[in-house]
Design a protein around this motif. Structure first.
Motif, PDB file in Angstrom:
ATOM      1  N   VAL A   1      -8.047  -2.758  -3.069  1.00 30.46           N
ATOM      2  CA  VAL A   1      -6.921  -3.692  -2.975  1.00 30.46           C
ATOM      3  C   VAL A   1      -7.424  -5.099  -2.648  1.00 30.46           C
ATOM      4  O   VAL A   1      -6.879  -6.093  -3.153  1.00 30.46           O
ATOM      5  CB  VAL A   1      -5.881  -3.223  -1.931  1.00 30.46           C
ATOM      6  CG1 VAL A   1      -6.351  -3.443  -0.494  1.00 30.46           C
ATOM      7  CG2 VAL A   1      -4.546  -3.927  -2.150  1.00 30.46           C
ATOM      8  N   ILE A   2      -8.467  -5.196  -1.828  1.00 37.01           N
ATOM      9  CA  ILE A   2      -9.034  -6.496  -1.490  1.00 37.01           C
ATOM     10  C   ILE A   2      -9.749  -7.085  -2.705  1.00 37.01           C
ATOM     11  O   ILE A   2      -9.604  -8.266  -3.027  1.00 37.01           O
ATOM     12  CB  ILE A   2     -10.008  -6.390  -0.306  1.00 37.01           C
ATOM     13  CG1 ILE A   2      -9.361  -5.653   0.864  1.00 37.01           C
ATOM     14  CG2 ILE A   2     -10.501  -7.758   0.103  1.00 37.01           C
ATOM     15  CD1 ILE A   2      -8.161  -6.329   1.430  1.00 37.01           C
ATOM     16  N   GLY A   3     -10.519  -6.249  -3.396  1.00 38.32           N
ATOM     17  CA  GLY A   3     -11.204  -6.716  -4.592  1.00 38.32           C
ATOM     18  C   GLY A   3     -10.244  -7.201  -5.661  1.00 38.32           C
ATOM     19  O   GLY A   3     -10.477  -8.228  -6.303  1.00 38.32           O
ATOM     20  N   THR A   4      -9.137  -6.472  -5.856  1.00 41.28           N
ATOM     21  CA  THR A   4      -8.156  -6.881  -6.861  1.00 41.28           C
ATOM     22  C   THR A   4      -7.530  -8.217  -6.498  1.00 41.28           C
ATOM     23  O   THR A   4      -7.381  -9.104  -7.361  1.00 41.28           O
ATOM     24  CB  THR A   4      -7.070  -5.807  -7.000  1.00 41.28           C
ATOM     25  OG1 THR A   4      -7.677  -4.579  -7.437  1.00 41.28           O
ATOM     26  CG2 THR A   4      -6.017  -6.230  -8.003  1.00 41.28           C
ATOM     27  N   ALA A   5      -7.138  -8.395  -5.241  1.00 38.65           N
ATOM     28  CA  ALA A   5      -6.538  -9.663  -4.827  1.00 38.65           C
ATOM     29  C   ALA A   5      -7.508 -10.827  -5.008  1.00 38.65           C
ATOM     30  O   ALA A   5      -7.117 -11.922  -5.434  1.00 38.65           O
ATOM     31  CB  ALA A   5      -6.072  -9.573  -3.377  1.00 38.65           C
ATOM     32  N   MET A   6      -8.781 -10.595  -4.701  1.00 40.86           N
ATOM     33  CA  MET A   6      -9.783 -11.642  -4.878  1.00 40.86           C
ATOM     34  C   MET A   6      -9.960 -11.991  -6.357  1.00 40.86           C
ATOM     35  O   MET A   6     -10.064 -13.161  -6.729  1.00 40.86           O
ATOM     36  CB  MET A   6     -11.114 -11.181  -4.294  1.00 40.86           C
ATOM     37  CG  MET A   6     -11.197 -11.280  -2.783  1.00 40.86           C
ATOM     38  SD  MET A   6     -11.323 -12.988  -2.218  1.00 40.86           S
ATOM     39  CE  MET A   6     -12.860 -13.473  -2.984  1.00 40.86           C
ATOM     40  N   LEU A   7     -10.008 -10.974  -7.198  1.00 41.89           N
ATOM     41  CA  LEU A   7     -10.185 -11.225  -8.631  1.00 41.89           C
ATOM     42  C   LEU A   7      -8.958 -11.885  -9.237  1.00 41.89           C
ATOM     43  O   LEU A   7      -9.076 -12.767 -10.100  1.00 41.89           O
ATOM     44  CB  LEU A   7     -10.515  -9.912  -9.341  1.00 41.89           C
ATOM     45  CG  LEU A   7     -11.921  -9.376  -9.069  1.00 41.89           C
ATOM     46  CD1 LEU A   7     -12.013  -7.890  -9.409  1.00 41.89           C
ATOM     47  CD2 LEU A   7     -12.969 -10.163  -9.858  1.00 41.89           C
ATOM     48  N   ASP A   8      -7.763 -11.480  -8.803  1.00 42.77           N
ATOM     49  CA  ASP A   8      -6.550 -12.153  -9.272  1.00 42.77           C
ATOM     50  C   ASP A   8      -6.599 -13.643  -8.930  1.00 42.77           C
ATOM     51  O   ASP A   8      -6.280 -14.506  -9.758  1.00 42.77           O
ATOM     52  CB  ASP A   8      -5.305 -11.535  -8.627  1.00 42.77           C
ATOM     53  CG  ASP A   8      -4.922 -10.191  -9.230  1.00 42.77           C
ATOM     54  OD1 ASP A   8      -5.499  -9.801 -10.257  1.00 42.77           O
ATOM     55  OD2 ASP A   8      -4.028  -9.532  -8.656  1.00 42.77           O
ATOM     56  N   ALA A   9      -6.979 -13.957  -7.682  1.00 42.47           N
ATOM     57  CA  ALA A   9      -7.067 -15.354  -7.257  1.00 42.47           C
ATOM     58  C   ALA A   9      -8.118 -16.102  -8.066  1.00 42.47           C
ATOM     59  O   ALA A   9      -7.919 -17.262  -8.453  1.00 42.47           O
ATOM     60  CB  ALA A   9      -7.389 -15.429  -5.765  1.00 42.47           C
ATOM     61  N   LEU A  10      -9.241 -15.448  -8.342  1.00 46.43           N
ATOM     62  CA  LEU A  10     -10.278 -16.072  -9.160  1.00 46.43           C
ATOM     63  C   LEU A  10      -9.749 -16.405 -10.547  1.00 46.43           C
ATOM     64  O   LEU A  10      -9.965 -17.512 -11.065  1.00 46.43           O
ATOM     65  CB  LEU A  10     -11.487 -15.133  -9.269  1.00 46.43           C
ATOM     66  CG  LEU A  10     -12.576 -15.577 -10.245  1.00 46.43           C
ATOM     67  CD1 LEU A  10     -13.298 -16.813  -9.740  1.00 46.43           C
ATOM     68  CD2 LEU A  10     -13.564 -14.431 -10.502  1.00 46.43           C
ATOM     69  N   LEU A  11      -9.049 -15.464 -11.162  1.00 41.16           N
ATOM     70  CA  LEU A  11      -8.571 -15.662 -12.531  1.00 41.16           C
ATOM     71  C   LEU A  11      -7.491 -16.737 -12.628  1.00 41.16           C
ATOM     72  O   LEU A  11      -7.193 -17.215 -13.726  1.00 41.16           O
ATOM     73  CB  LEU A  11      -8.061 -14.341 -13.104  1.00 41.16           C
ATOM     74  CG  LEU A  11      -9.145 -13.277 -13.331  1.00 41.16           C
ATOM     75  CD1 LEU A  11      -8.527 -11.956 -13.762  1.00 41.16           C
ATOM     76  CD2 LEU A  11     -10.171 -13.745 -14.361  1.00 41.16           C
TER      77      LEU A  11
ATOM     78  N   ASP B   1     -11.402 -22.894 -13.828  1.00 41.87           N
ATOM     79  CA  ASP B   1     -12.827 -22.823 -14.151  1.00 41.87           C
ATOM     80  C   ASP B   1     -13.376 -21.403 -14.073  1.00 41.87           C
ATOM     81  O   ASP B   1     -14.590 -21.210 -14.083  1.00 41.87           O
ATOM     82  CB  ASP B   1     -13.622 -23.721 -13.201  1.00 41.87           C
ATOM     83  CG  ASP B   1     -13.441 -23.337 -11.730  1.00 41.87           C
ATOM     84  OD1 ASP B   1     -12.560 -22.512 -11.433  1.00 41.87           O
ATOM     85  OD2 ASP B   1     -14.175 -23.883 -10.880  1.00 41.87           O
ATOM     86  N   ALA B   2     -12.505 -20.406 -14.006  1.00 44.98           N
ATOM     87  CA  ALA B   2     -12.971 -19.024 -13.823  1.00 44.98           C
ATOM     88  C   ALA B   2     -13.516 -18.443 -15.119  1.00 44.98           C
ATOM     89  O   ALA B   2     -13.000 -18.715 -16.204  1.00 44.98           O
ATOM     90  CB  ALA B   2     -11.822 -18.156 -13.322  1.00 44.98           C
ATOM     91  N   PRO B   3     -14.553 -17.610 -15.037  1.00 44.20           N
ATOM     92  CA  PRO B   3     -14.976 -16.840 -16.215  1.00 44.20           C
ATOM     93  C   PRO B   3     -13.907 -15.826 -16.572  1.00 44.20           C
ATOM     94  O   PRO B   3     -13.104 -15.426 -15.710  1.00 44.20           O
ATOM     95  CB  PRO B   3     -16.266 -16.160 -15.749  1.00 44.20           C
ATOM     96  CG  PRO B   3     -16.159 -16.108 -14.262  1.00 44.20           C
ATOM     97  CD  PRO B   3     -15.374 -17.319 -13.850  1.00 44.20           C
ATOM     98  N   ASP B   4     -13.886 -15.406 -17.823  1.00 41.18           N
ATOM     99  CA  ASP B   4     -12.877 -14.421 -18.209  1.00 41.18           C
ATOM    100  C   ASP B   4     -13.325 -13.018 -17.819  1.00 41.18           C
ATOM    101  O   ASP B   4     -14.442 -12.796 -17.331  1.00 41.18           O
ATOM    102  CB  ASP B   4     -12.556 -14.510 -19.703  1.00 41.18           C
ATOM    103  CG  ASP B   4     -13.776 -14.254 -20.592  1.00 41.18           C
ATOM    104  OD1 ASP B   4     -14.773 -13.672 -20.106  1.00 41.18           O
ATOM    105  OD2 ASP B   4     -13.726 -14.611 -21.784  1.00 41.18           O
ATOM    106  N   GLY B   5     -12.436 -12.049 -18.058  1.00 44.85           N
ATOM    107  CA  GLY B   5     -12.720 -10.677 -17.681  1.00 44.85           C
ATOM    108  C   GLY B   5     -13.964 -10.120 -18.336  1.00 44.85           C
ATOM    109  O   GLY B   5     -14.731  -9.383 -17.702  1.00 44.85           O
ATOM    110  N   ALA B   6     -14.183 -10.470 -19.596  1.00 44.33           N
ATOM    111  CA  ALA B   6     -15.355  -9.960 -20.304  1.00 44.33           C
ATOM    112  C   ALA B   6     -16.646 -10.446 -19.642  1.00 44.33           C
ATOM    113  O   ALA B   6     -17.615  -9.688 -19.487  1.00 44.33           O
ATOM    114  CB  ALA B   6     -15.310 -10.385 -21.774  1.00 44.33           C
ATOM    115  N   GLU B   7     -16.672 -11.710 -19.235  1.00 46.63           N
ATOM    116  CA  GLU B   7     -17.861 -12.247 -18.580  1.00 46.63           C
ATOM    117  C   GLU B   7     -18.055 -11.598 -17.207  1.00 46.63           C
ATOM    118  O   GLU B   7     -19.187 -11.302 -16.808  1.00 46.63           O
ATOM    119  CB  GLU B   7     -17.741 -13.763 -18.437  1.00 46.63           C
ATOM    120  CG  GLU B   7     -18.840 -14.414 -17.599  1.00 46.63           C
ATOM    121  CD  GLU B   7     -20.239 -14.176 -18.130  1.00 46.63           C
ATOM    122  OE1 GLU B   7     -21.190 -14.305 -17.339  1.00 46.63           O
ATOM    123  OE2 GLU B   7     -20.394 -13.875 -19.335  1.00 46.63           O
ATOM    124  N   LEU B   8     -16.959 -11.354 -16.489  1.00 48.56           N
ATOM    125  CA  LEU B   8     -17.080 -10.688 -15.194  1.00 48.56           C
ATOM    126  C   LEU B   8     -17.629  -9.275 -15.366  1.00 48.56           C
ATOM    127  O   LEU B   8     -18.449  -8.816 -14.556  1.00 48.56           O
ATOM    128  CB  LEU B   8     -15.717 -10.655 -14.504  1.00 48.56           C
ATOM    129  CG  LEU B   8     -15.185 -12.006 -14.020  1.00 48.56           C
ATOM    130  CD1 LEU B   8     -13.749 -11.855 -13.526  1.00 48.56           C
ATOM    131  CD2 LEU B   8     -16.073 -12.585 -12.924  1.00 48.56           C
TER     132      LEU B   8
END
Length: 324
Positions: free
Chosen positions: A150-160, A164-171
């Motif tokens: 749940v913490i990882g998802t919230a962090m990734l949502d905020a990143l996206l 300037d965020a990389p897209d999902g494929a790059e992640l």
């Protein structure tokens, strides 16, 4: 107000300390004596802040102040994990009690409120005003690997949400290139599930609870045409004609006009939305006790199509942290 909120993403890579920090060399006053009288609080040995100002901060702001206090003493340090997240305005949950530092040498260890993490893997860094931290993308991947999903998802949502965020494929490519399998599959699942349309940490956590409870994941930020106008809603299950609203207290804190006017406008909005189907509202209390949100969604007829992921749901309250 909840103890968790997502501050706005700012152009600067590093947020400043939310309060002034005091060092003995900056004052003729004996700061230790002022602390003893209750006028100051010590954030780290030799770094103080005005006690009333510190007590007025929200939990994640107190943590940000402590991270800056550590950085004042150790300008060579590279902050990581929750410490880097706080510096960059990403979600910080609960009440972190350790400052996290990245080191390429030595061993991972914890001493006096500081935890050092040994890793030789190159990471992007950001720096401003003498403070250096792991960059947003690598911070999100570190958290997704090492913390509760749940913490990882919230962090990734905020990143996206960042321009300037990389897209999902790059992640996914970055995650796959890491040496060692620890947390790789967990991070990959979080990357695939993350959605930059989730506007707040509450929405991110809500999506996790919904999915882990066996419900279909809703569409986010859907515009619903009604007799009273078009209204954008947090979540929508179109086939079932169900709207979900993840409400924090910020909607009525005065930032959108007088609270009484905001409440009346929201009641009018909901009246028209209910002409287009069921409306379910929830806040932090319901996601901290997932059974309450599950019951609310069942009540309006949302079907559970899969078995719940009980292990994730049971560990979620501890991951989010206790209320202050």
């Amino acid at each position: 107000m909840s103890e968790l909120v997502s501050p706005p993403i700012l152009p600067s890579p590093i947020l400043p300390s939310p309060i002034p920090l005091l060092l003995p060399r900056d004052s003729d006053v004996r700061l230790d004596r002022a602390q003893q009288r209750g006028r100051l609080v010590r954030l780290f040995r030799g770094v103080y802040a005005e006690a009333a100002a510190y007590r007025g901060l929200r939990p994640w702001e107190r943590y940000l102040a402590r991270v800056h206090a550590f950085a004042l003493l150790h300008p060579e340090a590279v902050l990581c994990l929750e410490s880097a997240a706080a510096l960059q305005g990403a979600p910080v949950f609960g009440h972190p009690d350790e400052v996290h530092v990245l080191t390429a040498n030595g061993t991972s260890r914890a001493t006096a409120g500081v935890r050092a993490h040994r890793s030789a893997r190159p990471r992007e860094l950001v720096s401003a005003a003498g403070v250096t931290a792991v960059g947003p993308a690598d911070t999100a991947l570190d958290v997704a690997r090492l913390r509760h999903p749940v913490i990882g998802t919230a962090m990734l949502d905020a990143l996206l949400r960042r321009a300037d965020a990389p897209d999902g494929a790059e992640l996914l490519r970055r995650n796959a290139r890491w040496r060692g399998a620890r947390g790789r599959a967990k991070a990959e699942e979080a990357i695939r599930f993350a959605d930059g349309l989730a506007e707040t940490p509450l929405e991110s956590v809500s999506r996790c609870v919904v999915a882990w409870s066996g419900f279909d994941v809703p569409e986010l930020q859907v515009v619903v045409p009604t007799r009273g106008g078009d209204f954008r809603v947090d979540m929508r299950w179109r086939a079932e004609r169900i709207t979900g609203e993840a409400d924090g207290a910020l909607k009525y804190d005065g930032s959108r006009g007088a609270p009484a006017e905001a409440i009346l406008a929201e009641k009018r909005r909901e009246r028209f939305l209910r002409e287009c189907g069921e409306v379910v509202r929830w806040g932090w209390s319901e996601v901290r006790a997932p059974a309450e949100l599950i019951a609310a969604l069942r009540t309006v007829g949302l079907p559970q199509r899969r078995a719940p992921r009980d292990a994730l749901l049971l560990t979620l309250p501890a991951a989010l942290g206790a209320r202050p």
